[in-house]
Write a protein that holds these residues in place. Structure first.
Motif, PDB file in Angstrom:
ATOM      1  N   LEU A  84       0.814  -1.207   0.000  1.00 39.99           N
ATOM      2  CA  LEU A  84       0.000   0.000   0.000  1.00 39.99           C
ATOM      3  C   LEU A  84       0.851   1.261   0.000  1.00 39.99           C
ATOM      4  N   LEU A  85       1.939   1.263   0.775  1.00 40.70           N
ATOM      5  CA  LEU A  85       2.770   2.448   0.875  1.00 40.70           C
ATOM      6  C   LEU A  85       4.003   2.363  -0.022  1.00 40.70           C
ATOM      7  N   GLN A  86       4.121   1.292  -0.801  1.00 41.74           N
ATOM      8  CA  GLN A  86       5.321   1.123  -1.611  1.00 41.74           C
ATOM      9  C   GLN A  86       5.029   1.227  -3.103  1.00 41.74           C
ATOM     10  N   ASN A  87       4.102   0.415  -3.578  1.00 39.65           N
ATOM     11  CA  ASN A  87       3.876   0.372  -5.012  1.00 39.65           C
ATOM     12  C   ASN A  87       2.439  -0.046  -5.284  1.00 39.65           C
ATOM     13  N   TYR A  88       1.641   0.881  -5.802  1.00 36.41           N
ATOM     14  CA  TYR A  88       0.274   0.549  -6.180  1.00 36.41           C
ATOM     15  C   TYR A  88       0.246  -0.436  -7.354  1.00 36.41           C
ATOM     16  N   GLY A  89       1.280  -0.411  -8.163  1.00 36.53           N
ATOM     17  CA  GLY A  89       1.273  -1.263  -9.350  1.00 36.53           C
ATOM     18  C   GLY A  89       1.222  -2.735  -9.024  1.00 36.53           C
ATOM     19  N   VAL A  90       1.889  -3.165  -7.951  1.00 38.72           N
ATOM     20  CA  VAL A  90       1.854  -4.570  -7.562  1.00 38.72           C
ATOM     21  C   VAL A  90       0.448  -4.972  -7.149  1.00 38.72           C
ATOM     22  N   SER A  91      -0.237  -4.103  -6.414  1.00 36.82           N
ATOM     23  CA  SER A  91      -1.606  -4.404  -5.997  1.00 36.82           C
ATOM     24  C   SER A  91      -2.535  -4.515  -7.202  1.00 36.82           C
ATOM     25  N   MET A  92      -2.389  -3.602  -8.157  1.00 35.02           N
ATOM     26  CA  MET A  92      -3.237  -3.641  -9.350  1.00 35.02           C
ATOM     27  C   MET A  92      -2.952  -4.876 -10.191  1.00 35.02           C
ATOM     28  N   SER A  93      -1.680  -5.224 -10.328  1.00 35.67           N
ATOM     29  CA  SER A  93      -1.340  -6.436 -11.083  1.00 35.67           C
ATOM     30  C   SER A  93      -1.889  -7.681 -10.407  1.00 35.67           C
ATOM     31  N   GLY A  94      -1.800  -7.723  -9.084  1.00 33.74           N
ATOM     32  CA  GLY A  94      -2.363  -8.862  -8.356  1.00 33.74           C
ATOM     33  C   GLY A  94      -3.860  -8.956  -8.500  1.00 33.74           C
ATOM     34  N   ALA A  95      -4.539  -7.813  -8.487  1.00 26.79           N
ATOM     35  CA  ALA A  95      -6.002  -7.832  -8.659  1.00 26.79           C
ATOM     36  C   ALA A  95      -6.387  -8.347 -10.036  1.00 26.79           C
ATOM     37  N   LEU A  96      -5.656  -7.956 -11.048  1.00 27.86           N
ATOM     38  CA  LEU A  96      -5.947  -8.449 -12.397  1.00 27.86           C
ATOM     39  C   LEU A  96      -5.661  -9.937 -12.518  1.00 27.86           C
ATOM     40  N   LEU A  97      -4.572 -10.397 -11.914  1.00 30.75           N
ATOM     41  CA  LEU A  97      -4.270 -11.830 -11.945  1.00 30.75           C
ATOM     42  C   LEU A  97      -5.331 -12.643 -11.211  1.00 30.75           C
ATOM     43  N   ALA A  98      -5.798 -12.130 -10.074  1.00 29.87           N
ATOM     44  CA  ALA A  98      -6.804 -12.859  -9.298  1.00 29.87           C
ATOM     45  C   ALA A  98      -8.150 -12.912 -10.011  1.00 29.87           C
TER      46      ALA A  98
END
Length: 300
Positions: free
Chosen positions: A260-274
């Protein structure tokens, strides 16, 4: 403005052959209602695709580029590191979700199919009461029974993680699958069941030889429904599993909190993968979904 109709050929008239008059096609005129309808659909499509755009664009941004201030902007430097990181983190949980969702969907579908057949075409005294009690399970909030259900599974010594989640999703999937199959089997002609009985087939033989082969539309609907419900579930995952043995929704929550405080891109990529497996299911089987739902709406 009228359209000229070509005259019949002299040879056809002389031979006495019937002359076909070409049909006049109605001229498509401008319609305010049609234009307004398409405008509303286009606006709705844009509203739905806005979050998808933000997800996709942010998933290719670097740590310094992914921020709330630049949520709508394209990446300054396109990168796939977010996808690699998300896949390395979520791939074990994705495999655990597959191990949970596939048997839970298939088992609940077959149990619902058997219940629907018995309650619709092999009725017995009190069948309506049994059906009502089964449907009652659909209206009980999950939160109200979560603690007693957890204590029950612990008392039965059922391992936490995938085994517990499979059992829970099968149990909670029986009411909706029974309802769908019962409505579908109500549209099956009674003559098929009676003919099987005349030939000496019992309940199980009638189900497996006559009813099951014509139940493909309802099975498609139920499998899509159960697959999506079990895959996207988070509440059961929190209570009956942990980050080490839980499904992808639990791992995605941990990934989002950690990034959350480091990289939004990882969260978005994980959401798309899930969300990719459920998207693929709808793309492959979506055209059969509405047909399966409507197949039991009209009695044949």
């Amino acid at each position: 403005m009228t359209t000229a109709v070509p005259a019949p050929a002299p040879a056809d008239v002389a031979a006495g052959r019937p002359v076909r008059t070409p049909e006049r096609r109605p001229v498509q005129r401008f319609s305010v209602g049609r234009t307004l309808r398409y405008a509303i659909l286009l606006f709705s499509l844009v509203i739905v695709l806005i979050p998808v755009y933000v997800l996709v664009v942010t998933s290719f941004k670097g740590p310094g580029d992914a921020s709330a201030a630049r949520a709508w902007a394209l990446p300054q430097l396109w990168t796939t590191e977010n996808w690699v990181t998300a896949w390395q983190t979520l791939s074990p949980a994705i495999w655990r979700s597959v191990q949970m969702v596939v048997p839970a969907s298939i088992i609940s579908a077959f149990l619902g199919s058997m219940n629907g057949f018995v309650l619709s075409r092999w009725s017995f005294r009190g069948a309506n009461i049994v059906f009502t009690l089964i449907l009652f399970g659909m209206f009980i909030p999950y939160q109200a029974v979560m603690i007693p259900l957890l204590q029950l599974l612990l008392g039965l010594d059922i391992p936490s993680g995938i085994p517990s989640l499979i059992l829970v999703h099968v149990i909670y999937g029986i009411p909706i699958t029974t309802l769908i199959f019962r409505n579908y089997y109500e549209s099956v002609p009674k003559e098929l069941i009676e003919a099987a009985r005349v030939d000496g087939a019992g309940m199980l033989r009638t189900y497996f030889s006559v009813v099951l082969p014509i139940s493909v539309p309802s099975f498609v609907v139920v499998l899509i429904w159960q697959f999506t419900s079990a895959w996207n579930d988070f509440l059961f995952a929190v209570f009956f599993s942990s980050s080490q043995n839980g499904p992808v929704t639990l791992a995605l929550n941990n990934l989002a909190n950690g990034a959350l405080l480091q990289n939004y891109g990882v969260s978005m990529s994980g959401a798309l993968l899930a969300s990719l497996p459920t998207l693929l299911v709808y793309i492959i089987l979506g055209k059969y979904f509405i047909g399966g739902l409507m197949s039991g709406s009209v009695k044949g």
